[in-house]
Design a protein around this motif. Structure first.
Motif, PDB file in Angstrom:
ATOM      1  N   THR A 268       0.838  -1.195   0.000  1.00  0.00           N
ATOM      2  CA  THR A 268       0.000   0.000   0.000  1.00  0.00           C
ATOM      3  C   THR A 268       0.876   1.249   0.000  1.00  0.00           C
ATOM      4  O   THR A 268       0.652   2.175  -0.786  1.00  0.00           O
ATOM      5  N   GLU A 269       1.865   1.278   0.869  1.00  0.00           N
ATOM      6  CA  GLU A 269       2.741   2.454   0.941  1.00  0.00           C
ATOM      7  C   GLU A 269       3.482   2.683  -0.372  1.00  0.00           C
ATOM      8  O   GLU A 269       3.561   3.815  -0.855  1.00  0.00           O
ATOM      9  N   VAL A 270       4.009   1.623  -0.969  1.00  0.00           N
ATOM     10  CA  VAL A 270       4.743   1.769  -2.227  1.00  0.00           C
ATOM     11  C   VAL A 270       3.801   2.244  -3.336  1.00  0.00           C
ATOM     12  O   VAL A 270       4.164   3.123  -4.134  1.00  0.00           O
TER      13      VAL A 270
ATOM     14  N   ILE B 106      -0.974   0.471 -12.854  1.00  0.00           N
ATOM     15  CA  ILE B 106      -0.774   1.611 -11.952  1.00  0.00           C
ATOM     16  C   ILE B 106      -2.113   2.078 -11.399  1.00  0.00           C
ATOM     17  O   ILE B 106      -2.252   2.320 -10.195  1.00  0.00           O
ATOM     18  N   THR B 107      -3.105   2.203 -12.266  1.00  0.00           N
ATOM     19  CA  THR B 107      -4.438   2.641 -11.835  1.00  0.00           C
ATOM     20  C   THR B 107      -5.007   1.701 -10.785  1.00  0.00           C
ATOM     21  O   THR B 107      -5.480   2.136  -9.729  1.00  0.00           O
ATOM     22  N   VAL B 108      -4.951   0.417 -11.049  1.00  0.00           N
ATOM     23  CA  VAL B 108      -5.532  -0.563 -10.131  1.00  0.00           C
ATOM     24  C   VAL B 108      -4.743  -0.622  -8.824  1.00  0.00           C
ATOM     25  O   VAL B 108      -5.337  -0.674  -7.743  1.00  0.00           O
ATOM     26  N   GLU B 109      -3.416  -0.581  -8.893  1.00  0.00           N
ATOM     27  CA  GLU B 109      -2.630  -0.613  -7.655  1.00  0.00           C
ATOM     28  C   GLU B 109      -2.896   0.625  -6.807  1.00  0.00           C
ATOM     29  O   GLU B 109      -2.969   0.534  -5.578  1.00  0.00           O
TER      30      GLU B 109
ATOM     31  N   TRP C  54       9.287 -10.018  -2.407  1.00  0.00           N
ATOM     32  CA  TRP C  54       8.108  -9.548  -1.673  1.00  0.00           C
ATOM     33  C   TRP C  54       7.282 -10.714  -1.179  1.00  0.00           C
ATOM     34  O   TRP C  54       7.010 -11.657  -1.907  1.00  0.00           O
ATOM     35  N   ASP C  55       6.868 -10.621   0.077  1.00  0.00           N
ATOM     36  CA  ASP C  55       5.979 -11.632   0.654  1.00  0.00           C
ATOM     37  C   ASP C  55       4.569 -11.416   0.087  1.00  0.00           C
ATOM     38  O   ASP C  55       4.344 -10.587  -0.782  1.00  0.00           O
ATOM     39  N   TRP C  56       3.599 -12.107   0.629  1.00  0.00           N
ATOM     40  CA  TRP C  56       2.231 -12.052   0.130  1.00  0.00           C
ATOM     41  C   TRP C  56       1.717 -10.616   0.117  1.00  0.00           C
ATOM     42  O   TRP C  56       1.829  -9.884   1.097  1.00  0.00           O
ATOM     43  N   HIS C  57       1.150 -10.238  -1.018  1.00  0.00           N
ATOM     44  CA  HIS C  57       0.540  -8.925  -1.186  1.00  0.00           C
ATOM     45  C   HIS C  57      -0.515  -9.035  -2.293  1.00  0.00           C
ATOM     46  O   HIS C  57      -0.654 -10.084  -2.918  1.00  0.00           O
ATOM     47  N   LEU C  58      -1.249  -7.967  -2.519  1.00  0.00           N
ATOM     48  CA  LEU C  58      -2.348  -8.004  -3.476  1.00  0.00           C
ATOM     49  C   LEU C  58      -1.942  -7.519  -4.860  1.00  0.00           C
ATOM     50  O   LEU C  58      -1.262  -6.505  -4.995  1.00  0.00           O
ATOM     51  N   HIS C  59      -2.397  -8.257  -5.852  1.00  0.00           N
ATOM     52  CA  HIS C  59      -2.425  -7.802  -7.236  1.00  0.00           C
ATOM     53  C   HIS C  59      -3.875  -8.002  -7.667  1.00  0.00           C
ATOM     54  O   HIS C  59      -4.553  -8.892  -7.174  1.00  0.00           O
ATOM     55  N   ALA C  60      -4.338  -7.188  -8.577  1.00  0.00           N
ATOM     56  CA  ALA C  60      -5.745  -7.311  -8.965  1.00  0.00           C
ATOM     57  C   ALA C  60      -5.960  -7.380 -10.471  1.00  0.00           C
ATOM     58  O   ALA C  60      -7.093  -7.494 -10.922  1.00  0.00           O
ATOM     59  N   VAL C  61      -4.882  -7.273 -11.232  1.00  0.00           N
ATOM     60  CA  VAL C  61      -4.949  -7.472 -12.678  1.00  0.00           C
ATOM     61  C   VAL C  61      -3.736  -8.288 -13.099  1.00  0.00           C
ATOM     62  O   VAL C  61      -2.751  -8.388 -12.373  1.00  0.00           O
ATOM     63  N   SER C  62      -3.817  -8.816 -14.272  1.00  0.00           N
ATOM     64  CA  SER C  62      -2.743  -9.655 -14.798  1.00  0.00           C
ATOM     65  C   SER C  62      -1.440  -8.865 -14.929  1.00  0.00           C
ATOM     66  O   SER C  62      -1.453  -7.682 -15.273  1.00  0.00           O
ATOM     67  N   PRO C  63      -0.309  -9.528 -14.690  1.00  0.00           N
ATOM     68  CA  PRO C  63       0.972  -8.854 -14.906  1.00  0.00           C
ATOM     69  C   PRO C  63       1.191  -8.481 -16.375  1.00  0.00           C
ATOM     70  O   PRO C  63       2.054  -7.679 -16.688  1.00  0.00           O
TER      71      PRO C  63
END
Length: 178
Positions: free
Chosen positions: A7-9, A114-117, A97-106
């Motif tokens: 979130t911070e990044v 960028i928009t989604v993150e 990076w440990d577990w974190h959220l992504h919400a669209v395909s790489p």
């Protein structure tokens, strides 16, 4: 740490991107975009061409509006951004990076990622009712966005340049008034 690392990044990247539109524009070339991509450790697709640069540059106004919106408007914008992207949040772990959220395909376009993150990061800010961590620079001649992740909420300026300029002005004012 106020929020989770991702979130911070994401918030720092969004603020940097928004502030890149100030004069002088610091996102003017494909090389600038590559440096931004590397600085914030984006993963996935990177076309590194003029079309991608133009798409990322177009985000700056919408992200600025989101970052400075009141809570209800931020919610509306986040929901619209996530719906438009067809976001499907998933936990991922990659690189260091440990577990974190992504919400669209790489493989989604960088501008969409960028928009989604940014939208996903704003969810945490909204849920914590902590939009006061985002503001406009206190420098009278600057309208940069400030992200204050300090514990004591003391950050007032968007950059070291604005901080130094105001410190020098305050020093000079004290010296001339003495």
């Amino acid at each position: 740490m106020v929020f989770t690392h991702d979130t911070e990044v994401s918030l720092q990247a969004a603020v940097t991107l928004v502030n890149s539109a100030a004069d002088p524009d610091t996102l003017a070339s494909v090389e600038d975009l590559a440096a931004f991509f590397a600085e914030f450790e984006y993963t996935g697709r990177f076309d590194g061409d003029e079309a991608e640069l133009a798409a990322v540059r177009r985000l700056r106004g919408d992200l600025r509006t989101l970052l400075l919106a009141d809570r209800d408007e931020a919610v509306r914008r986040v929901n619209d951004m996530l719906a438009e992207a067809g976001a499907l949040p998933q936990l991922v772990r990659h690189d260091h990076w440990d577990w974190h959220l992504h919400a669209v395909s790489p493989e989604a376009p960088l501008s969409q990622r960028i928009t989604v993150e940014t939208a996903m990061a704003m969810i945490d800010v909204i849920r914590a009712d902590d939009l006061s961590r985002l503001s406009i620079c206190a420098d009278d001649d600057c309208d940069g966005v400030v992200l204050d992740l300090s514990r004591n909420r003391s950050r007032r300026f968007c950059s070291t340049g604005c901080t130094n300029r105001n410190a020098v002005a305050a020093y000079r004012a004290r010296r001339s008034g003495a």
